[in-house]
Design an enzyme around this catalytic site. Structure first.
Site: not given
Ligand code: CP
Length: 288
Positions: A99, A126, A129, A208, A248, A276
């Site tokens: 990330r 992402h 997701q 979101d 998400c 996920r």
């Molecule tokens: N939706 C998501 O990626 O959650 P986090 O940021 O908690 O990993």
């Protein structure tokens, strides 16, 4: 797909995407296996996470592999060449999930690393997701073709990946954002400013956070422009009666989504979060 990177949804074909989703459904029944025994996933986080961190680590545990959590600030990614640092992770580990702040950074990591690199979220994408979102839609609707996916709010990285996915599976995406907050990835999605048009007749409504990681300094301006895009009961009433709601997470209840919508029977948000884990297990088994 073995040995390949997963940086955006366009790294897989429509057929491979469907295979990952179908495999995820099968894996839900199995839960534990030995398939990644002895394999290690490096998980590199430049930003905070709950779901991505825990779902990937749990996925490796359930497959009898191992995951190493690396806080970006505690590694030499902060001062070394990204490609060199990533190369080393690939020499030790069987895959890397990262990330990062920018899409260029995940591209550099993938360039340096000889093992599969998975994008755990950057500023533009992402894809993990989107896999979970698509699985949740498939489980609840039983199909993709002909469905209308309405997005209201900020055209975030999740929005970019989801509209790529919608195009690949044959859903019509209608995205309503304030001017200047449109998604950055070009797809066949319809981009508008009227949230009611995105919601009208929708099979799936998605939103979101209004203040994604890294946009905290814009809070005042964002809190001024986004309230007409709140996913609330009035907006949901415009959608089909069996419309499902996705987010998400993390959510700011009372901002982009109201608690009554989030906790309603139409909300599949927690199923989406659980998915996920299942989609990431499928992805890891396909790539490693
Ligand atoms: N939706 C998501 O990626 O959650 P986090 O940021 O908690 O990993």
């Amino acid at each position: 797909m073995q040995g390949r990177d997963f940086l955006t949804l366009s790294d897989v074909s429509a057929k491979e995407l469907r295979e990952i989703l179908d495999f995820s459904i099968k894996l839900k029944e199995i839960k534990y296996s030995e398939e990644l025994k002895g394999k290690t996933l490096a998980m590199l986080f430049a930003k905070t996470s709950t779901r991505t961190r825990v779902s990937f680590e749990t996925a490796m545990t359930q497959l009898n592999g191992h995951a190493i959590n690396l806080n970006w600030n505690e590694t030499n990614f902060v001062k070394g060449d990204l490609k060199d640092e990533a190369k080393i992770l690939g020499l030790y580990c069987d895959a890397v999930m990262a990330r990062v702040f920018t899409h260029d950074q995940i591209l550099s990591i993938a360039e340096g690393c000889d093992k599969p690199v998975i994008n755990g979220m950057d500023d533009l994408h992402h894809p993990c997701q989107a896999l979970a979102d698509l699985l949740t839609i498939l489980e609840t609707k039983g199909k993709f073709k002909g469905l209308k996916l309405g997005w209201v709010g900020d055209g975030t990285n999740v929005c970019n990946s989801l509209i790529q996915g919608a195009e690949m599976v044959g859903m019509k995406a209608v995205i309503a954002t304030p001017k200047g907050y449109e998604p950055k990835v070009k797809t066949s999605a319809t981009i508008i400013q009227d949230p009611k048009e995105a919601a009208r007749g929708a099979d799936i409504l998605v939103t979101d956070t209004w203040i994604s990681l890294g946009f905290e300094k814009e809070k005042e301006e964002r809190m001024r422009v986004f309230p007409p895009y709140q996913l609330n009961t009035q907006l949901l009433a415009l959608a089909k009666k069996d419309c499902i709601v996705l987010h998400c997470l993390p959510a700011q209840r009372g901002h982009e989504i109201t608690s009554d919508v989030m906790d309603s029977p139409q909300s599949k948000i927690f199923q989406e979060s659980e998915n996920r884990l299942h989609t990431e297990k499928a992805l890891l088994l396909k790539l490693i």
